[in-house]
Design a protein around this motif. Structure first.
Motif, PDB file in Angstrom:
ATOM      1  N   PRO A 180       6.189  15.687  18.913  1.00  0.00           N
ATOM      2  CA  PRO A 180       5.772  15.094  19.389  1.00  0.00           C
ATOM      3  C   PRO A 180       3.749  15.660  19.651  1.00  0.00           C
ATOM      4  N   VAL A 181       3.435  16.059  19.249  1.00  0.00           N
ATOM      5  CA  VAL A 181       2.174  16.884  18.578  1.00  0.00           C
ATOM      6  C   VAL A 181       1.406  15.568  18.067  1.00  0.00           C
ATOM      7  N   PHE A 182       1.854  15.226  16.651  1.00  0.00           N
ATOM      8  CA  PHE A 182       1.874  14.364  15.721  1.00  0.00           C
ATOM      9  C   PHE A 182       1.793  12.944  16.504  1.00  0.00           C
ATOM     10  N   ARG A 183       2.753  12.192  17.424  1.00  0.00           N
ATOM     11  CA  ARG A 183       3.005  11.258  18.141  1.00  0.00           C
ATOM     12  C   ARG A 183       1.709  10.648  18.929  1.00  0.00           C
ATOM     13  N   ALA A 184       1.752  12.127  19.454  1.00  0.00           N
ATOM     14  CA  ALA A 184      -0.095  11.936  21.048  1.00  0.00           C
ATOM     15  C   ALA A 184      -1.354  11.921  19.687  1.00  0.00           C
ATOM     16  N   ARG A 185      -1.502  12.448  18.501  1.00  0.00           N
ATOM     17  CA  ARG A 185      -2.734  12.544  17.907  1.00  0.00           C
ATOM     18  C   ARG A 185      -2.518  10.758  17.155  1.00  0.00           C
ATOM     19  N   MET A 186      -1.585  10.199  17.060  1.00  0.00           N
ATOM     20  CA  MET A 186      -1.448   8.963  16.698  1.00  0.00           C
ATOM     21  C   MET A 186      -1.675   7.861  17.921  1.00  0.00           C
ATOM     22  N   ILE A 187      -1.584   8.195  18.758  1.00  0.00           N
ATOM     23  CA  ILE A 187      -1.871   7.907  20.035  1.00  0.00           C
ATOM     24  C   ILE A 187      -3.600   7.194  20.855  1.00  0.00           C
ATOM     25  N   LEU A 188      -4.007   8.869  20.521  1.00  0.00           N
ATOM     26  CA  LEU A 188      -5.243   9.450  20.820  1.00  0.00           C
ATOM     27  C   LEU A 188      -5.923   7.845  19.653  1.00  0.00           C
ATOM     28  N   ALA A 189      -5.372   8.088  18.302  1.00  0.00           N
ATOM     29  CA  ALA A 189      -6.237   7.794  17.134  1.00  0.00           C
ATOM     30  C   ALA A 189      -6.713   6.569  17.612  1.00  0.00           C
ATOM     31  N   ASP A 190      -5.605   5.412  18.218  1.00  0.00           N
ATOM     32  CA  ASP A 190      -4.850   4.260  18.319  1.00  0.00           C
ATOM     33  C   ASP A 190      -5.848   3.630  19.850  1.00  0.00           C
ATOM     34  N   GLY A 191      -5.715   5.028  21.047  1.00  0.00           N
ATOM     35  CA  GLY A 191      -6.860   4.464  21.493  1.00  0.00           C
ATOM     36  C   GLY A 191      -8.199   4.467  21.344  1.00  0.00           C
ATOM     37  N   ILE A 192      -8.991   5.483  21.037  1.00  0.00           N
ATOM     38  CA  ILE A 192     -10.496   5.450  19.958  1.00  0.00           C
ATOM     39  C   ILE A 192     -10.405   3.765  19.396  1.00  0.00           C
ATOM     40  N   ARG A 193      -9.920   3.538  18.001  1.00  0.00           N
ATOM     41  CA  ARG A 193      -9.892   2.859  17.830  1.00  0.00           C
ATOM     42  C   ARG A 193     -10.508   1.518  18.486  1.00  0.00           C
ATOM     43  N   ALA A 194      -9.034   1.332  19.882  1.00  0.00           N
ATOM     44  CA  ALA A 194      -9.292  -0.068  20.803  1.00  0.00           C
ATOM     45  C   ALA A 194     -10.545   0.274  21.782  1.00  0.00           C
ATOM     46  N   GLY A 195     -11.413   1.151  21.220  1.00  0.00           N
ATOM     47  CA  GLY A 195     -12.235   0.868  22.320  1.00  0.00           C
ATOM     48  C   GLY A 195     -13.657   1.738  22.059  1.00  0.00           C
ATOM     49  N   MET A 196     -13.588   1.097  20.470  1.00  0.00           N
ATOM     50  CA  MET A 196     -14.889   1.134  19.349  1.00  0.00           C
ATOM     51  C   MET A 196     -14.824  -0.168  18.361  1.00  0.00           C
ATOM     52  N   GLN A 197     -15.490  -0.514  17.941  1.00  0.00           N
ATOM     53  CA  GLN A 197     -15.618  -1.418  17.097  1.00  0.00           C
ATOM     54  C   GLN A 197     -16.164  -0.437  15.397  1.00  0.00           C
ATOM     55  N   GLU A 198     -14.796  -0.796  14.321  1.00  0.00           N
ATOM     56  CA  GLU A 198     -15.359  -0.404  12.600  1.00  0.00           C
ATOM     57  C   GLU A 198     -16.386  -0.967  12.375  1.00  0.00           C
ATOM     58  N   PRO A 199     -17.162  -0.316  11.104  1.00  0.00           N
ATOM     59  CA  PRO A 199     -16.468   1.317  10.829  1.00  0.00           C
ATOM     60  C   PRO A 199     -16.405   2.312  11.733  1.00  0.00           C
ATOM     61  N   ALA A 200     -17.320   2.479  12.969  1.00  0.00           N
ATOM     62  CA  ALA A 200     -16.998   3.792  13.740  1.00  0.00           C
ATOM     63  C   ALA A 200     -16.454   4.281  14.252  1.00  0.00           C
ATOM     64  N   ALA A 201     -15.246   3.039  14.389  1.00  0.00           N
ATOM     65  CA  ALA A 201     -13.836   3.375  15.136  1.00  0.00           C
ATOM     66  C   ALA A 201     -12.930   4.508  13.869  1.00  0.00           C
ATOM     67  N   GLY A 202     -13.263   4.194  12.962  1.00  0.00           N
ATOM     68  CA  GLY A 202     -11.470   4.781  11.569  1.00  0.00           C
ATOM     69  C   GLY A 202     -12.361   6.643  12.096  1.00  0.00           C
ATOM     70  N   PHE A 203     -13.855   6.748  11.657  1.00  0.00           N
ATOM     71  CA  PHE A 203     -15.003   7.451  11.715  1.00  0.00           C
ATOM     72  C   PHE A 203     -14.524   8.244  12.967  1.00  0.00           C
TER      73      PHE A 203
END
Length: 661
Positions: A180-203
């Motif tokens: 569950p912790v790993f899944r929470a990380r990935m969900i949060l990472a996807d949420g961050i990328r959805a709210g920002m433009q690349e390449p800043a989102a990946g950073f």
């Protein structure tokens, strides 16, 4: 230092110590501790003897604890396992780390790592899911050259049984996901990328969750060239900035309430809040080894605040290092550990000395007090850069000559804009109001990436450094520790030892000839740099050879230096000191027009096994290598002299340790 020295002795052994030897070492330590009764001098000597012994035994126990099966030969077939990490390979391909692995028709293994070399885009929703794939995997690889980095040791302590690749789709099996912790990380990472433009989102996803799977490869190259790659890895800087922001926010916020500030220790409340934030950041970011190391260092500082002790002292740094080495003694060999504690120790030592001067103290007046933040930033970047430069050059064979400029411009943005905005965005995300904070964070990241790109593009931004002998690193470490701890005139022994290490490093020579364990990749040293005989295949070995030479050229340039005389099924190239190498490329028959061998010719017949007899003319060669012998010996390194040669093979340098098969 002494505990780490004992661990270093353990890893330097050519064969695994027996438990009888460990008991003997413990007995020596116990007898030495009796010296405490003999006074201060005797007690010091006793500790100098006992502490390395404990480090030695601790490393032995750790090696036994992490013991796991390692794949002994290549396997191709169906594999299932649970996805516990998602990342990228050095070639930029997505890869997954699997545990609970089943090799259908194969042996039992622990964890395996598989790179996806096809066109498939790896979805993050597979985090914690059981997947089925068809892949080719093999045991962790040997060093590509004698004395090179041994990935097998790193894999052993990471519970990694095999690595491999697949170009076929990954199937997600039915069932409830776990981790569950790993899944929470990935969900949060996807949420961050959805709210920002690349390449800043990946950073942003990388520094907040540890997910670096979407960081652009060009961004990575710029960050490395400008000495800003440390901003991407969750380390002491990120943990320190996060906890410092929380500590200051809580402490100053509560100080605005007079009834609380006058009656209660709001400073300690701030330390507790910062500690909890650090624990949450540790869990959310995947608790990687660098993040664990960073948290231990921060926890030591915050505990000192709770106990009303000085927060930043060399004793605190030593305690943090001791705790890390107790749990992960293998860290003493890792670049991250060495870089972190080199920078931290140097900074603490420098600022401790500055506190002794009246002009630097808080109550001092004048221009220093007015520009203290800027001066402190300049000192911090300069000291940290100087302290870590030798270790970075040794491990990565590269020096960023303009890294100070980049860090002076980028680090303040990390502390004043990016990390605070990330914390605020995390809080506002609970109410769906994180957009403005993410915009501020994105602005800061894009500015940092712009700085990295600008510095990386400047002439002379980086300089290649050749690989040095193994003993250079302990000499540099001992010199640094001596300069930090010693008081009095004897401190000059530290710079002297450092100068000797640099001289020996510069005086060391790279091999005149390198040959891969397959015999297909050959690298010959020329006045222009190392020449490679192939433009494809053995990519990892080719890149490592050039990097260890300190050669900034890429592979096409190295291939252009290869100028052989060749015929039907053979190549002949001139080497240094009138030596020659002949490589037979024919697989079916012996070339009829091949040059004759002599006592200064090395013959490589990589396509022929040792069972196939060679013509009598090959008996005149200085050495002849066929496929079976190369596979057994591993990579070859030759130093050629007018009157002979020195040969080192990977197998000669291999120790009889659990991670070596």
């Amino acid at each position: 230092m002494l505990f780490g020295a004992g661990i270093g002795v353990y890893f330097a052994l050519h064969q695994e110590p027996t438990w009888g030897l460990c008991i003997l070492v413990l007995a020596i330590a116990a007898l030495a501790l009796l010296g405490f009764r003999g006074g201060l001098t005797a007690g010091t000597v006793a500790l100098i003897i006992a502490i390395p012994c404990f480090g030695f035994v601790n490393a032995t126990i750790r090696t036994e604890i992490v013991s796991h099966p390692v794949l002994e030969r290549d396997f191709y077939g169906s594999i299932s396992g649970r996805v516990i990490d998602i990342g990228r390979s050095s070639a930029g391909n997505p890869r997954v780390l699997l545990d609970n692995v089943t090799l259908y028709g194969g042996p039992q293994v622990a964890r395996i790592r598989v790179s996806l070399t096809g066109d498939e885009v790896l979805p993050h929703h597979i985090a914690g899911r059981v997947v089925l794939l068809t892949a080719r995997i093999g045991p962790p690889g040997r060093p590509v050259a004698p004395g090179g980095f041994d990935f097998r040791r790193l894999a052993w302590f990471d519970h990694l049984s095999a690595v491999g690749y697949t170009d076929m789709p990954v199937m997600v099996l039915e069932g409830q996901p776990s981790a569950p912790v790993f899944r929470a990380r990935m969900i949060l990472a996807d949420g961050i990328r959805a709210g920002m433009q690349e390449p800043a989102a990946g950073f942003a996803a990388a520094i907040l969750t540890g997910d670096r799977s979407t960081v652009d490869q060009e961004v990575l190259a710029d960050l490395r060239a400008s000495n800003l790659a440390h901003l991407l890895a969750i380390s002491g800087l990120h943990m320190g900035l996060l906890t410092a922001f929380i500590f200051a926010l809580v402490r100053r916020g509560l100080a605005l309430i007079p009834g609380l500030a006058l009656r209660y220790p709001v400073k300690k409340w701030g330390a507790v809040a910062a500690m909890l934030a650090g624990i949450g950041y540790l869990a959310l970011s995947g608790a990687s080894v660098p993040t664990q190391r960073a948290f231990v260092m921060v926890a030591v500082v915050l505990t000192a605040v709770l106990l009303d002790r000085p927060a930043f002292t060399l004793r605190g740094v030593a305690l943090a290092a001791m705790l890390i080495l107790l749990v992960r003694p293998e860290s003493v060999l890792q670049a991250g550990f060495q870089l972190s504690f080199a920078a931290t120790s140097a900074l603490v030592a420098v600022f401790e000395k500055l506190r002794r001067y009246n002009w630097w103290r808080d109550e001092a007046k004048g221009w220093v007090s007015q520009y203290r933040p800027g001066i402190a930033l300049l000192i911090t970047s300069s000291v940290a850069g100087l302290a870590t430069a030798p270790f970075g050059a040794f491990h990565f064979n590269q020096v960023s000559q303009l890294g100070l400029i980049a860090n002076l411009m980028a680090v303040p943005l990390m502390g004043a804009v990016i990390m605070p905005a990330g914390v605020v965005a995390g809080v506002l995300a609970l109410f769906g109001l994180q957009g403005a904070a993410l915009w501020v964070m994105s602005f800061g990241i894009e500015t940092v990436l712009g700085v990295a790109h600008w510095v990386a593009g400047l002439e002379g931004a980086t300089r290649g450094v050749k690989a040095g002998p193994w003993y250079i690193l302990p000499m540099i470490g001992l010199a640094g520790i001596w300069m930090i701890l010693w008081r009095g005139r004897g401190i000059w022994l530290g710079p002297t030892l450092f100068a000797v290490a640099l001289f020996l490093w510069q005086a060391s020579s790279r091999p005149d000839l390198l040959i891969s364990d397959s015999g297909r990749l050959i690298g010959a040293m020329t006045p222009q740099g190392r020449a490679l005989n192939r433009s494809s295949g053995n990519t990892f070995a080719a890149n490592n050879w050039l990097t260890d030479d300190g050669d900034p050229s890429d592979r096409p340039y190295a291939v252009a230096r290869w100028q052989p005389r060749q015929g039907q099924g053979w190549q002949r190239v001139s080497l240094t000191n009138s030596w020659h190498l002949i490589a037979v490329t024919s697989r079916s028959r012996w070339p009829s027009d091949i040059p004759l061998c002599d006592a200064k010719t090395i013959l490589i017949v990589a396509a022929w096994s040792g069972e196939v007899p060679l013509p009598d003319q090959t008996n005149e060669c200085a050495q002849v290598w066929q496929r079976d012998a190369l596979k057994q010996s591993g990579g070859l390194a030759y130093w050629l002299r007018p009157d002979g040669f020195t040969l080192q093979t990977v197998s000669d340098a291999e120790a009889q340790r659990p991670w070596v098969r």
